[in-house]
Design an enzyme around this catalytic site. Structure first.
Site, PDB file in Angstrom:
ATOM      1  N   ASP A  14      21.336  86.427  29.185  1.00  0.00           N
ATOM      2  CA  ASP A  14      20.232  85.498  29.402  1.00  0.00           C
ATOM      3  C   ASP A  14      19.747  84.976  28.049  1.00  0.00           C
ATOM      4  OD1 ASP A  14      18.699  87.558  28.294  1.00  0.00           O
ATOM      5  OD2 ASP A  14      17.863  88.182  30.217  1.00  0.00           O
ATOM      6  N   LEU A  15      18.655  84.258  28.039  1.00  0.00           N
ATOM      7  CA  LEU A  15      18.134  83.668  26.808  1.00  0.00           C
ATOM      8  C   LEU A  15      17.700  84.708  25.778  1.00  0.00           C
ATOM      9  CD1 LEU A  15      16.059  80.707  28.275  1.00  0.00           C
ATOM     10  CD2 LEU A  15      18.269  80.619  27.129  1.00  0.00           C
TER      11      LEU A  15
END
Length: 135
Positions: free
Chosen positions: A15-16
């Site tokens: 994810d980020l």
């Protein structure tokens, strides 16, 4: 009977924040369950029977963030067997360590498409599941 599946974390799993996205663990766990049944269960009999495992509940505890390049080991076993459902326990660790990344209990029923309903766990089906119990 516990079975281990190994998965390497890739960039597209992240994810980020740079760690494995929570939804990816569902895919990792499913991969491990399929491998478990291929290697420890009688998958050809199961597939010929017209039955399917249907997940009805998953409880996941996320304990440690996995990041790109990590090697994960997923231990899978049948935890309990009831009359109409069973529970598999899965533990994700950093491979070669005792560091727990995530743990899940996955409840499933065995679905018969011809009858359009979950079946009672008995006979050869129950024996197969019992052979995969973590003892």
């Amino acid at each position: 009977m516990t079975h281990e599946t190994n998965i390497k974390v890739r960039g597209y799993h992240l994810d980020l924040y740079g760690h494995v996205n929570n939804a990816r663990y569902l895919e990792f766990l499913e991969e491990a369950r399929w491998t478990f049944f291929e290697e420890r269960g009688d998958l050809p009999w199961f597939l010929q029977s017209g039955l399917a495992l249907v997940v009805v509940n998953i409880n996941i505890d996320y304990r440690y963030p996995a990041t790109m390049g990590d090697a994960l080991a997923i231990a899978t076993s049948v935890k309990t067997i009831g009359s109409r459902s069973a529970v598999m326990h899965q533990r994700v660790t950093l491979a070669g360590t005792d560091k727990v990344v995530a743990e899940a209990d996955v409840t499933f029923v065995v679905f018969d498409a011809k009858q359009n309903k979950a079946v009672t766990l008995e006979g050869q089906l129950k024996e197969l599941l019992q052979s995969m119990l973590d003892q």
